[in-house]
Design a protein around this motif. Sequence first.
Motif, PDB file in Angstrom:
ATOM      1  N   LEU A  85       0.821  -1.211   0.000  1.00  0.00           N
ATOM      2  CA  LEU A  85       0.000   0.000   0.000  1.00  0.00           C
ATOM      3  C   LEU A  85       0.855   1.261   0.000  1.00  0.00           C
ATOM      4  O   LEU A  85       0.531   2.233  -0.683  1.00  0.00           O
ATOM      5  CB  LEU A  85      -0.935  -0.003   1.204  1.00  0.00           C
ATOM      6  N   VAL A  86       1.947   1.244   0.746  1.00  0.00           N
ATOM      7  CA  VAL A  86       2.855   2.401   0.758  1.00  0.00           C
ATOM      8  C   VAL A  86       3.454   2.603  -0.630  1.00  0.00           C
ATOM      9  O   VAL A  86       3.499   3.725  -1.147  1.00  0.00           O
ATOM     10  CB  VAL A  86       3.954   2.223   1.824  1.00  0.00           C
ATOM     11  N   PHE A  87       3.897   1.515  -1.252  1.00  0.00           N
ATOM     12  CA  PHE A  87       4.486   1.632  -2.585  1.00  0.00           C
ATOM     13  C   PHE A  87       3.459   2.075  -3.623  1.00  0.00           C
ATOM     14  O   PHE A  87       3.780   2.836  -4.539  1.00  0.00           O
ATOM     15  CB  PHE A  87       5.150   0.319  -3.006  1.00  0.00           C
ATOM     16  N   VAL A  88       2.227   1.630  -3.511  1.00  0.00           N
ATOM     17  CA  VAL A  88       1.178   2.076  -4.423  1.00  0.00           C
ATOM     18  C   VAL A  88       0.953   3.577  -4.245  1.00  0.00           C
ATOM     19  O   VAL A  88       0.798   4.315  -5.224  1.00  0.00           O
ATOM     20  CB  VAL A  88      -0.123   1.279  -4.202  1.00  0.00           C
ATOM     21  N   GLY A  89       0.945   4.041  -3.002  1.00  0.00           N
ATOM     22  CA  GLY A  89       0.807   5.481  -2.759  1.00  0.00           C
ATOM     23  C   GLY A  89       1.939   6.274  -3.385  1.00  0.00           C
ATOM     24  O   GLY A  89       1.714   7.338  -3.980  1.00  0.00           O
ATOM     25  N   ILE A  90       3.165   5.774  -3.272  1.00  0.00           N
ATOM     26  CA  ILE A  90       4.310   6.441  -3.885  1.00  0.00           C
ATOM     27  C   ILE A  90       4.147   6.468  -5.400  1.00  0.00           C
ATOM     28  O   ILE A  90       4.410   7.489  -6.051  1.00  0.00           O
ATOM     29  CB  ILE A  90       5.622   5.749  -3.472  1.00  0.00           C
ATOM     30  N   MET A  91       3.682   5.357  -5.979  1.00  0.00           N
ATOM     31  CA  MET A  91       3.503   5.305  -7.436  1.00  0.00           C
ATOM     32  C   MET A  91       2.392   6.249  -7.899  1.00  0.00           C
ATOM     33  O   MET A  91       2.505   6.846  -8.963  1.00  0.00           O
ATOM     34  CB  MET A  91       3.201   3.871  -7.877  1.00  0.00           C
ATOM     35  N   VAL A  92       1.336   6.385  -7.115  1.00  0.00           N
ATOM     36  CA  VAL A  92       0.265   7.315  -7.482  1.00  0.00           C
ATOM     37  C   VAL A  92       0.807   8.738  -7.504  1.00  0.00           C
ATOM     38  O   VAL A  92       0.532   9.515  -8.433  1.00  0.00           O
ATOM     39  CB  VAL A  92      -0.932   7.179  -6.515  1.00  0.00           C
ATOM     40  N   PHE A  93       1.575   9.099  -6.494  1.00  0.00           N
ATOM     41  CA  PHE A  93       2.180  10.426  -6.453  1.00  0.00           C
ATOM     42  C   PHE A  93       3.117  10.631  -7.638  1.00  0.00           C
ATOM     43  O   PHE A  93       3.079  11.667  -8.317  1.00  0.00           O
ATOM     44  CB  PHE A  93       2.941  10.614  -5.140  1.00  0.00           C
ATOM     45  N   GLU A  94       3.943   9.647  -7.925  1.00  0.00           N
ATOM     46  CA  GLU A  94       4.896   9.746  -9.029  1.00  0.00           C
ATOM     47  C   GLU A  94       4.185   9.785 -10.382  1.00  0.00           C
ATOM     48  O   GLU A  94       4.620  10.477 -11.299  1.00  0.00           O
ATOM     49  CB  GLU A  94       5.875   8.574  -8.981  1.00  0.00           C
TER      50      GLU A  94
END
Length: 109
Positions: A85-94
């Motif tokens: 979930l943290v990595f998905v959040g980072i990818m959404v921001f990116e």
Amino acid sequence: MAHAATAEGQQHPIRLYLLVWGWLFILSACSYLVDYVGLQGVLRWSLILLFMLVKAGLIVAVFMHMAWERLALAYAILLPPLAVLVFVGIMVFESGHTLGMREFFFAGV
């Protein structure tokens, strides 16, 4: 009613399972009420996600017996999805940044 430990494993009272089943029913009804009332936007999706996460937590804790597992096993099962979930959040921001850059540089093409 106390929790009885047997040779086969720990037995939990049926009242606990019925109580959790009742809460799952109530939370599902609340989730449907969000649509029935006609809430829109961020409030709608926030409530639906909140009810979904609470229901998932109850299912994992009681029906998958995670509430009674050792802490190391709980971490081994719960931390990887949290990391995803943290990595998905980072990818959404990116992805928002990448889209903005593409629109900026390729707007005139």
